[in-house]
Design a protein around this motif. Structure first.
Motif, PDB file in Angstrom:
ATOM      1  N   ILE A 126      61.291 -11.358  28.931  1.00  0.00           N
ATOM      2  CA  ILE A 126      62.183 -10.352  28.351  1.00  0.00           C
ATOM      3  C   ILE A 126      62.936  -9.675  29.488  1.00  0.00           C
ATOM      4  O   ILE A 126      62.346  -9.006  30.336  1.00  0.00           O
ATOM      5  CB  ILE A 126      61.401  -9.297  27.543  1.00  0.00           C
ATOM      6  N   GLY A 127      64.254  -9.882  29.509  1.00  0.00           N
ATOM      7  CA  GLY A 127      65.092  -9.283  30.539  1.00  0.00           C
ATOM      8  C   GLY A 127      65.605 -10.316  31.520  1.00  0.00           C
ATOM      9  O   GLY A 127      64.843 -11.157  32.007  1.00  0.00           O
ATOM     10  N   ALA A 128      66.900 -10.249  31.822  1.00  0.00           N
ATOM     11  CA  ALA A 128      67.510 -11.208  32.751  1.00  0.00           C
ATOM     12  C   ALA A 128      68.171 -10.497  33.918  1.00  0.00           C
ATOM     13  O   ALA A 128      69.263 -10.864  34.357  1.00  0.00           O
ATOM     14  CB  ALA A 128      68.523 -12.093  32.020  1.00  0.00           C
ATOM     15  N   GLY A 129      67.497  -9.468  34.429  1.00  0.00           N
ATOM     16  CA  GLY A 129      67.912  -8.861  35.686  1.00  0.00           C
ATOM     17  C   GLY A 129      67.265  -9.606  36.835  1.00  0.00           C
ATOM     18  O   GLY A 129      66.840 -10.761  36.701  1.00  0.00           O
ATOM     19  N   GLN A 130      67.170  -8.952  37.990  1.00  0.00           N
ATOM     20  CA  GLN A 130      66.608  -9.588  39.187  1.00  0.00           C
ATOM     21  C   GLN A 130      65.209 -10.135  38.928  1.00  0.00           C
ATOM     22  O   GLN A 130      64.891 -11.280  39.261  1.00  0.00           O
ATOM     23  CB  GLN A 130      66.566  -8.574  40.325  1.00  0.00           C
ATOM     24  N   ALA A 131      64.341  -9.324  38.326  1.00  0.00           N
ATOM     25  CA  ALA A 131      62.954  -9.735  38.112  1.00  0.00           C
ATOM     26  C   ALA A 131      62.858 -10.864  37.096  1.00  0.00           C
ATOM     27  O   ALA A 131      62.110 -11.829  37.279  1.00  0.00           O
ATOM     28  CB  ALA A 131      62.124  -8.536  37.650  1.00  0.00           C
ATOM     29  N   GLY A 132      63.603 -10.758  35.993  1.00  0.00           N
ATOM     30  CA  GLY A 132      63.537 -11.779  34.956  1.00  0.00           C
ATOM     31  C   GLY A 132      64.055 -13.123  35.430  1.00  0.00           C
ATOM     32  O   GLY A 132      63.468 -14.178  35.129  1.00  0.00           O
ATOM     33  N   LEU A 133      65.152 -13.117  36.175  1.00  0.00           N
ATOM     34  CA  LEU A 133      65.692 -14.383  36.685  1.00  0.00           C
ATOM     35  C   LEU A 133      64.760 -14.999  37.728  1.00  0.00           C
ATOM     36  O   LEU A 133      64.604 -16.224  37.780  1.00  0.00           O
ATOM     37  CB  LEU A 133      67.086 -14.163  37.276  1.00  0.00           C
ATOM     38  N   SER A 134      64.146 -14.158  38.560  1.00  0.00           N
ATOM     39  CA  SER A 134      63.177 -14.672  39.532  1.00  0.00           C
ATOM     40  C   SER A 134      61.998 -15.323  38.823  1.00  0.00           C
ATOM     41  O   SER A 134      61.505 -16.381  39.241  1.00  0.00           O
ATOM     42  CB  SER A 134      62.680 -13.538  40.428  1.00  0.00           C
ATOM     43  N   ALA A 135      61.543 -14.696  37.742  1.00  0.00           N
ATOM     44  CA  ALA A 135      60.435 -15.268  36.965  1.00  0.00           C
ATOM     45  C   ALA A 135      60.841 -16.588  36.335  1.00  0.00           C
ATOM     46  O   ALA A 135      60.079 -17.566  36.352  1.00  0.00           O
ATOM     47  CB  ALA A 135      59.991 -14.274  35.899  1.00  0.00           C
ATOM     48  N   ALA A 136      62.036 -16.641  35.762  1.00  0.00           N
ATOM     49  CA  ALA A 136      62.511 -17.874  35.133  1.00  0.00           C
ATOM     50  C   ALA A 136      62.627 -19.001  36.159  1.00  0.00           C
ATOM     51  O   ALA A 136      62.269 -20.153  35.885  1.00  0.00           O
ATOM     52  CB  ALA A 136      63.854 -17.619  34.461  1.00  0.00           C
ATOM     53  N   TYR A 137      63.114 -18.672  37.349  1.00  0.00           N
ATOM     54  CA  TYR A 137      63.178 -19.660  38.432  1.00  0.00           C
ATOM     55  C   TYR A 137      61.778 -20.181  38.760  1.00  0.00           C
ATOM     56  O   TYR A 137      61.567 -21.392  38.933  1.00  0.00           O
ATOM     57  CB  TYR A 137      63.817 -19.006  39.649  1.00  0.00           C
ATOM     58  N   GLY A 138      60.815 -19.260  38.838  1.00  0.00           N
ATOM     59  CA  GLY A 138      59.439 -19.663  39.123  1.00  0.00           C
ATOM     60  C   GLY A 138      58.859 -20.551  38.043  1.00  0.00           C
ATOM     61  O   GLY A 138      58.125 -21.512  38.322  1.00  0.00           O
ATOM     62  N   LEU A 139      59.163 -20.258  36.799  1.00  0.00           N
ATOM     63  CA  LEU A 139      58.675 -21.098  35.695  1.00  0.00           C
ATOM     64  C   LEU A 139      59.299 -22.489  35.764  1.00  0.00           C
ATOM     65  O   LEU A 139      58.629 -23.495  35.501  1.00  0.00           O
ATOM     66  CB  LEU A 139      58.997 -20.435  34.357  1.00  0.00           C
ATOM     67  N   ARG A 140      60.584 -22.541  36.113  1.00  0.00           N
ATOM     68  CA  ARG A 140      61.245 -23.836  36.294  1.00  0.00           C
ATOM     69  C   ARG A 140      60.543 -24.653  37.384  1.00  0.00           C
ATOM     70  O   ARG A 140      60.271 -25.851  37.210  1.00  0.00           O
ATOM     71  CB  ARG A 140      62.698 -23.600  36.714  1.00  0.00           C
TER      72      ARG A 140
END
Length: 352
Positions: free
Chosen positions: A8-22
């Motif tokens: 939930i959220g696509a700021g700095q933290a959310g995008l970093s998390a999504a990158y990590g999941l990828r």
């Protein structure tokens, strides 16, 4: 709809998390989904005031895997950072869904239910990266409702031009308060700076060692289940040449917090009063976690006990951009750490 992980959220933290999941091998859709309430990329940076330039913004860090290298650092941060986030989402094919507003997260028989205005997602784990921008904090003071002027929060700041010829009281001891005060002072009829505590300025560089020490101080509170303090409240204020000049000119002459607000300004217990047309509350934000209320994560201390990014009472939930990871550098590390822990959780037989 079903995804193993909801971010939930696509700021700095959310995008970093999504990158990590990828990087952990999860694919957008069945593996993870990123939900963002904004109309486009950029998170809270979309709403920064128009005069905040990239070179004057506090702590813009590169997202993992793609350097932040703007050609012109004098351009507004509200333009440059969202464009960078947009490129990041496309380069790593993060497939952010927006605008999606999350109403509530509930524990269900087989995991978690994330209720939104675009439907309900069923997930096995959640990474919450909602930040603070949507929860501006304005303290209550006697007489506030009687004030005849205008009261604004930093989140509403339109730029200095609207304060031309006005008497402005700026409340707050953080970086934003100092920046706004220095912008407003040249055009205002008068400015007054008010803080609860004496501001602490420092000249030493904010290097990696100092950053770790600051994060450790904030982390102590969330590990104890207390509401987090902002990272900036621990770092102090940078004594730049511009700040030093503002001190010497008297712009950054600080007064202690007033006792009450009057119809025409503010007043202290000793009878001192200052007239004002505008009170600008640069008093920070609180974590936007209302949608997690059904999970009953808060403890007796009023905060959520967190170990790293993992909520101690519910290991399915990770908070990034919260407490010690509220800075952009901290958000990067926390997002990737949360992704690694969530990926490990999904591999456990019990998680199935």
């Amino acid at each position: 709809m079903r995804s193993d992980v909801v971010v939930i959220g696509a700021g700095q933290a959310g995008l970093s998390a999504a990158y990590g999941l990828r990087r952990a091998g999860l694919e957008p859709g069945p593996g993870f989904v990123v939900l963002d309430r904004e109309d486009g990329p950029g998170g809270a940076w979309r709403h920064r005031w128009p005069t905040l330039r990239v070179d004057r913004a506090h702590g813009i860090a590169s997202l993992p895997g793609l350097p932040f290298e703007p050609a012109d650092r004098t351009r507004p941060a509200a333009e440059i950072v969202p464009a960078y986030f947009d490129a990041y989402e496309r380069v790593f094919d993060l497939q952010v869904r927006r605008p999606v507003r999350v109403a509530a997260v509930r524990s269900a028989e087989r995991g978690l239910e994330v209720e939104t205005d675009a439907g309900t997602w069923h997930a096995r784990a959640l990474i919450n990266a909602t930040g603070t921008w949507t929860r501006p904090f304005r303290p209550r003071y006697p007489g506030a409702e009687s004030f005849r002027g205008r009261q604004l929060h930093t989140v509403d700041y339109p730029g200095p031009d609207e304060f031309a010829g006005l008497r402005v009281v700026v409340v707050g001891g953080g970086t934003s308060a100092v920046q706004l005060l220095m912008e407003i002072a040249p055009v205002a009829a008068a400015t007054t700076w008010v803080t609860r505590r004496p501001p602490v300025f420092h000249e030493e560089p904010f290097d990696e060692d100092r950053g770790r020490a600051v994060v450790a101080l904030v982390e102590e509170r969330v590990r104890a289940g207390l509401p987090p303090q902002s990272v900036v409240s621990v770092t102090g204020l940078a004594l730049t040449p511009e700040v030093r000049a503002a001190q010497e000119s008297g712009v950054l002459h600080r007064l202690p917090m007033f006792e009450r607000i009057t119809p025409d300004g503010v007043a202290w217990a000793d009878g001192t009063a200052v007239g004002a047309d505008v009170i600008l509350w640069a008093t920070g934000w609180r974590a936007a976690l209302g949608h997690l209320t059904p999970l009953r994560l808060r403890g007796r201390g009023g905060g959520i006990e967190v170990d790293g990014t993992r909520v101690v009472s519910d290991p399915r939930i990770h908070l990034v951009g919260y407490g010690p990871s509220a800075s952009t550098i901290g958000a990067n590390r926390a997002g990737q750490a949360a992704a690694r822990e969530v990926a490990a959780l999904l591999r456990e037989p019990a998680a199935a």
